[in-house]
Motif scaffolding. Sequence first.
Motif, PDB file in Angstrom:
ATOM      1  N   ARG A  56       0.592  -1.011  -0.019  1.00  0.00           N
ATOM      2  CA  ARG A  56      -0.291  -0.190   0.234  1.00  0.00           C
ATOM      3  C   ARG A  56       0.739   1.028  -0.388  1.00  0.00           C
ATOM      4  O   ARG A  56       0.240   1.804  -0.844  1.00  0.00           O
ATOM      5  N   VAL A  59       2.540   1.583  -3.558  1.00  0.00           N
ATOM      6  CA  VAL A  59       1.559   1.933  -4.458  1.00  0.00           C
ATOM      7  C   VAL A  59       1.261   3.941  -3.751  1.00  0.00           C
ATOM      8  O   VAL A  59       1.101   4.627  -5.045  1.00  0.00           O
ATOM      9  N   ALA A 109      -1.857  -3.192 -10.050  1.00  0.00           N
ATOM     10  CA  ALA A 109      -2.335  -2.435  -8.574  1.00  0.00           C
ATOM     11  C   ALA A 109      -3.887  -3.341  -8.838  1.00  0.00           C
ATOM     12  O   ALA A 109      -5.050  -3.512  -8.622  1.00  0.00           O
ATOM     13  N   ARG A 113      -4.651  -6.664  -7.137  1.00  0.00           N
ATOM     14  CA  ARG A 113      -5.272  -6.663  -6.159  1.00  0.00           C
ATOM     15  C   ARG A 113      -6.085  -5.994  -5.295  1.00  0.00           C
ATOM     16  O   ARG A 113      -6.802  -5.536  -4.905  1.00  0.00           O
ATOM     17  N   VAL A 120      -6.116  -0.765  -1.377  1.00  0.00           N
ATOM     18  CA  VAL A 120      -5.047  -0.506  -2.757  1.00  0.00           C
ATOM     19  C   VAL A 120      -6.105   0.241  -3.661  1.00  0.00           C
ATOM     20  O   VAL A 120      -5.855   0.422  -4.140  1.00  0.00           O
TER      21      VAL A 120
END
Length: 193
Positions: A56, A59, A109, A113, A120
């Motif tokens: 996280r 990102v 991502a 994810r 995210v």
Amino acid sequence: MARVREFDTEAAVEAAMSAFRRKGFEGTSVQDLVDATKVGRGSLYAAFGSKEGLYRAAVDRYRERYADPLVEVLRSGAPARELLREVFVDLVDEIVRDGSRQACLIVSAASERIRYDAEVGRSVRGATGALEDALTDLIAEAQKQGQVGESKGARDLARFFVATMQGLRVMGAIEPDRRSLMASVEVALSSLD
């Protein structure tokens, strides 16, 4: 007495961001992160809570480093057609120059994810939403000034350009051929007529 953190968390996030870009979330092991950051497993867990917590942070750093500055460029007030061409050419040049074919962390991502991690998801939606909003404003202003055709809505064009940018990154990871990527850019830019 609490222990003082003995490593630079910013540098660790940078190193982790590069590791995740190379191998994705699933492909990056905790040992890969230890190796990349030069920080022990226990210290990483103490600082970030988990591999997911470090992801996280990576990102968010990616957004700060790449997405937010692009939004600022799009809000610079430069003429839309020239600015969009420059943005796309710069993107293609970056893709072609990247010999390691590192992924865009926003794209990876979103595909890897977003279904499993709400934080995210918020970050990815925030980054793409800010880009779409900046593009919408740029195109709407250009339409108002008669520099861009009005046959398509500004928001629709903005969404198309976001999808094109992300698609170029995916196709560039598969085959970073400048000529083919630029052919796609030319088709995308023709939508402004």
